[in-house]
Scaffold this active site. Structure first.
Site, PDB file in Angstrom:
ATOM      1  N   TYR A 187      -1.395  -0.413  10.227  1.00 45.37           N
ATOM      2  CA  TYR A 187      -1.829  -1.009   9.090  1.00 45.37           C
ATOM      3  C   TYR A 187      -0.469  -0.463   7.926  1.00 45.37           C
ATOM      4  O   TYR A 187      -0.168  -1.520   7.375  1.00 45.37           O
ATOM      5  CB  TYR A 187      -2.903  -0.178   8.349  1.00 45.37           C
ATOM      6  N   SER A 202       0.940  -1.286  -0.217  1.00 45.53           N
ATOM      7  CA  SER A 202      -0.039   0.015  -0.079  1.00 45.53           C
ATOM      8  C   SER A 202       0.817   1.262  -0.084  1.00 45.53           C
ATOM      9  O   SER A 202       2.104   1.151   0.478  1.00 45.53           O
ATOM     10  CB  SER A 202      -0.806  -0.115   1.460  1.00 45.53           C
ATOM     11  N   LYS A 254       2.486  -3.478   6.451  1.00 42.90           N
ATOM     12  CA  LYS A 254       2.661  -3.859   5.285  1.00 42.90           C
ATOM     13  C   LYS A 254       4.273  -3.852   4.903  1.00 42.90           C
ATOM     14  O   LYS A 254       4.747  -4.390   4.203  1.00 42.90           O
ATOM     15  CB  LYS A 254       2.026  -2.810   4.155  1.00 42.90           C
TER      16      LYS A 254
HETATM   17  N1  LIG Z   1      -8.723  -0.725  -1.489  1.00 40.97           N
HETATM   18  C1  LIG Z   1      -7.804  -0.048  -1.528  1.00 40.97           C
HETATM   19  O1  LIG Z   1      -7.639   0.933  -1.900  1.00 40.97           O
HETATM   20  C2  LIG Z   1      -6.226  -0.580  -1.027  1.00 40.97           C
HETATM   21  C3  LIG Z   1      -5.211   0.266  -1.059  1.00 40.97           C
HETATM   22  C4  LIG Z   1      -3.914  -0.368  -0.920  1.00 40.97           C
HETATM   23  C5  LIG Z   1      -3.839  -1.649  -0.352  1.00 40.97           C
HETATM   24  N2  LIG Z   1      -4.933  -2.352  -0.372  1.00 40.97           N
HETATM   25  C6  LIG Z   1      -4.590  -3.668   0.074  1.00 40.97           C
HETATM   26  O2  LIG Z   1      -5.343  -4.545  -0.910  1.00 40.97           O
HETATM   27  C7  LIG Z   1      -5.895  -5.577  -0.078  1.00 40.97           C
HETATM   28  C8  LIG Z   1      -7.312  -5.805  -0.527  1.00 40.97           C
HETATM   29  O3  LIG Z   1      -7.984  -4.724  -0.267  1.00 40.97           O
HETATM   30  P1  LIG Z   1      -9.580  -4.576  -0.664  1.00 40.97           P
HETATM   31  O4  LIG Z   1      -9.956  -3.282  -0.549  1.00 40.97           O
HETATM   32  O5  LIG Z   1     -10.086  -5.551  -1.824  1.00 40.97           O
HETATM   33  O6  LIG Z   1     -10.084  -5.202   1.077  1.00 40.97           O
HETATM   34  P2  LIG Z   1     -11.381  -6.469   1.152  1.00 40.97           P
HETATM   35  O7  LIG Z   1     -11.523  -6.202   2.639  1.00 40.97           O
HETATM   36  O8  LIG Z   1     -12.432  -6.197   0.275  1.00 40.97           O
HETATM   37  O9  LIG Z   1     -10.638  -7.601   0.809  1.00 40.97           O
HETATM   38  C9  LIG Z   1      -9.879  -8.515   1.908  1.00 40.97           C
HETATM   39  C10 LIG Z   1     -10.177  -9.877   1.510  1.00 40.97           C
HETATM   40  O10 LIG Z   1      -9.434 -10.764   2.542  1.00 40.97           O
HETATM   41  C11 LIG Z   1     -10.246 -11.701   3.197  1.00 40.97           C
HETATM   42  N3  LIG Z   1      -9.386 -11.976   4.564  1.00 40.97           N
HETATM   43  C12 LIG Z   1      -9.163 -11.263   5.517  1.00 40.97           C
HETATM   44  N4  LIG Z   1      -8.576 -11.536   6.573  1.00 40.97           N
HETATM   45  C13 LIG Z   1      -8.434 -13.028   6.170  1.00 40.97           C
HETATM   46  C14 LIG Z   1      -7.834 -14.153   6.608  1.00 40.97           C
HETATM   47  N5  LIG Z   1      -7.362 -14.205   7.929  1.00 40.97           N
HETATM   48  N6  LIG Z   1      -7.884 -15.237   6.051  1.00 40.97           N
HETATM   49  C15 LIG Z   1      -8.495 -15.526   4.882  1.00 40.97           C
HETATM   50  N7  LIG Z   1      -9.034 -14.378   4.049  1.00 40.97           N
HETATM   51  C16 LIG Z   1      -9.120 -13.180   4.934  1.00 40.97           C
HETATM   52  C17 LIG Z   1     -11.706 -10.973   3.494  1.00 40.97           C
HETATM   53  O11 LIG Z   1     -12.570 -11.517   3.711  1.00 40.97           O
HETATM   54  C18 LIG Z   1     -11.733 -10.312   2.118  1.00 40.97           C
HETATM   55  O12 LIG Z   1     -12.376 -11.106   1.180  1.00 40.97           O
HETATM   56  C19 LIG Z   1      -5.665  -5.576   1.154  1.00 40.97           C
HETATM   57  O13 LIG Z   1      -4.510  -6.330   1.477  1.00 40.97           O
HETATM   58  C20 LIG Z   1      -5.581  -4.033   1.373  1.00 40.97           C
HETATM   59  O14 LIG Z   1      -4.678  -3.733   2.432  1.00 40.97           O
HETATM   60  C21 LIG Z   1      -6.211  -2.048  -0.677  1.00 40.97           C
END
Ligand SMILES: NC(=O)c1ccc[n+]([C@@H]2O[C@H](COP(=O)([O-])OP(=O)(O)OC[C@H]3O[C@@H](n4cnc5c(N)ncnc54)[C@H](O)[C@@H]3O)[C@@H](O)[C@H]2O)c1
Length: 329
Positions: free
Chosen positions: A140, A116, A144
């Site tokens: 957070y 991130s 990462k």
């Molecule tokens: N959305 C953004 O703008 C953004 C920006 C930077 C980084 N990220 C990173 O991208 C990734 C996905 O983000 P997102 O927005 O799709 O989030 P999201 O919450 O929609 O998806 C995360 C998924 O991980 C699953 N999960 C969480 N803990 C788990 C575990 N212990 N075992 C199995 N499954 C588990 C959840 O059920 C969910 O389906 C994350 O790691 C987040 O930190 C997102």
């Protein structure tokens, strides 16, 4: 390739699974559905499981003869990480250690990790390059950063090949309308502005209207979720060709202010949004814009969608799916 996608039922994960399947890969979703949705896991096989369970991960890797992992599972609320850091170190860091150990045991040596832009903290120079100082200001972001360091040392010790994709602000929805963003609670700017336009949030609070930006509101770099998904397809190709391990920014390199997003959503939806100016939030930089040229060059990846498509697809998704899709659908 047979690819395990942890978090494949989540927002970015589900779009990535769709893109991988369209490319002829065989995706296997591994998700505990804590924040992900069953309706979003529409392509490939689904293995319900938790990354806390290393043996379960190992058996899924073996069962499907997995060749590479795309690791998106984790907890992703910056504010929550400040009030509950223990959970962020456990679910993001400790559970990624479980995943990596299971991968090494199963001899799976390729991984793309969802990092991130929060690893950079408050940037000293713009646009932000990968060589910029990494200095996160939340648990957070730090979780990462720790994972990126772990990947670095696992490469040296066990020959793991990795890419850490430092996403900037993921936004938008699948242009076909199959998928979109549904977080509970929603904290991301664009869905919140759209929900305000649809009358589900009142008023829309802008945190900071006195920044040194043209309209006083913060500027962010939004990247369409389907472009992020395509970057994973390109990243796996890169790793298969023995590409080097490294962190890569994924962004468009152009910034949009919060004020301009509000005005654009008003225009697109034909509805006025009631806004309430609020004080700045601690740790929110005025401008976050990335230089993503390294990813473009190395992966031959170029974002296809700009802010207009991001807003149009997101607005269409939220207008059609109202308060959210039920998880039984
Ligand atoms: N959305 C953004 O703008 C953004 C920006 C930077 C980084 N990220 C990173 O991208 C990734 C996905 O983000 P997102 O927005 O799709 O989030 P999201 O919450 O929609 O998806 C995360 C998924 O991980 C699953 N999960 C969480 N803990 C788990 C575990 N212990 N075992 C199995 N499954 C588990 C959840 O059920 C969910 O389906 C994350 O790691 C987040 O930190 C997102």
């Amino acid at each position: 390739m047979r690819i395990l996608i942890t978090g494949g039922a989540g927002y970015i994960g589900s779009h990535t699974v769709k893109a991988l399947a369209a490319e002829g890969h065989e995706p296997v979703v591994f998700d505990n559905f804590s924040t992900g949705h069953r309706w979003a896991a529409q392509w490939g096989r689904v293995e319900e499981g938790d990354l806390a369970d290393r043996e379960r991960i190992r058996s899924v890797l073996d069962k499907h003869c997995i060749e590479a992992v795309v690791h998106l599972a984790g907890s992703a609320y910056v504010g929550e990480s400040v009030s509950n850091p223990a959970w962020y170190y456990r679910n993001n860091f400790v559970n990624t250690l479980n995943l990596l150990e299971a991968m090494i045991a199963a001899e799976v040596k390729r991984i793309i990790f969802s990092s991130s832009c929060t690893v950079y903290g408050i940037p000293e120079t713009l646009p932000i390059r990968e060589a910029a100082k990494v200095d996160p200001i939340s648990p957070y972001g730090e979780s990462k950063r720790f994972i990126e360091r772990m990947l670095h040392w696992f490469e040296k010790a066990y020959g793991l090949q990795w890419l850490a994709f430092r996403y900037f602000n993921a936004a938008g929805a699948d242009p076909d309308g199959d998928l979109g963003e549904q977080h509970e609670p929603e904290t991301h700017l664009i869905p919140l502005v759209i929900l305000a336009a649809l009358g589900k949030i009142f008023p829309f609070r802008i945190f900071g209207v006195d920044y040194e930006t043209p309209d006083g509101t913060p500027i962010r770099d939004f990247i369409h979720v389907s472009d992020l998904a395509q970057a994973h397809v390109a990243g796996l190709r890169f790793l298969s060709g023995q590409g080097a391990s490294m962190p890569l920014n994924l962004a468009t390199g152009s910034g949009e202010s919060v004020g301009s997003i509000i005005r654009a959503v008003e225009r697109l939806s034909g509805r006025e949004i009631a806004v309430q100016p609020c004080p700045r939030r601690a740790g929110d930089p005025a401008v976050l814009i990335a230089d993503a040229s390294r990813a473009s060059q190395l992966l031959n990846w170029h974002p296809r969608y700009g802010i207009d498509t991001i807003l149009e697809t997101a607005l269409r998704w939220h207008s059609r799916n109202g308060g959210g899709k039920p998880d039984s659908s």
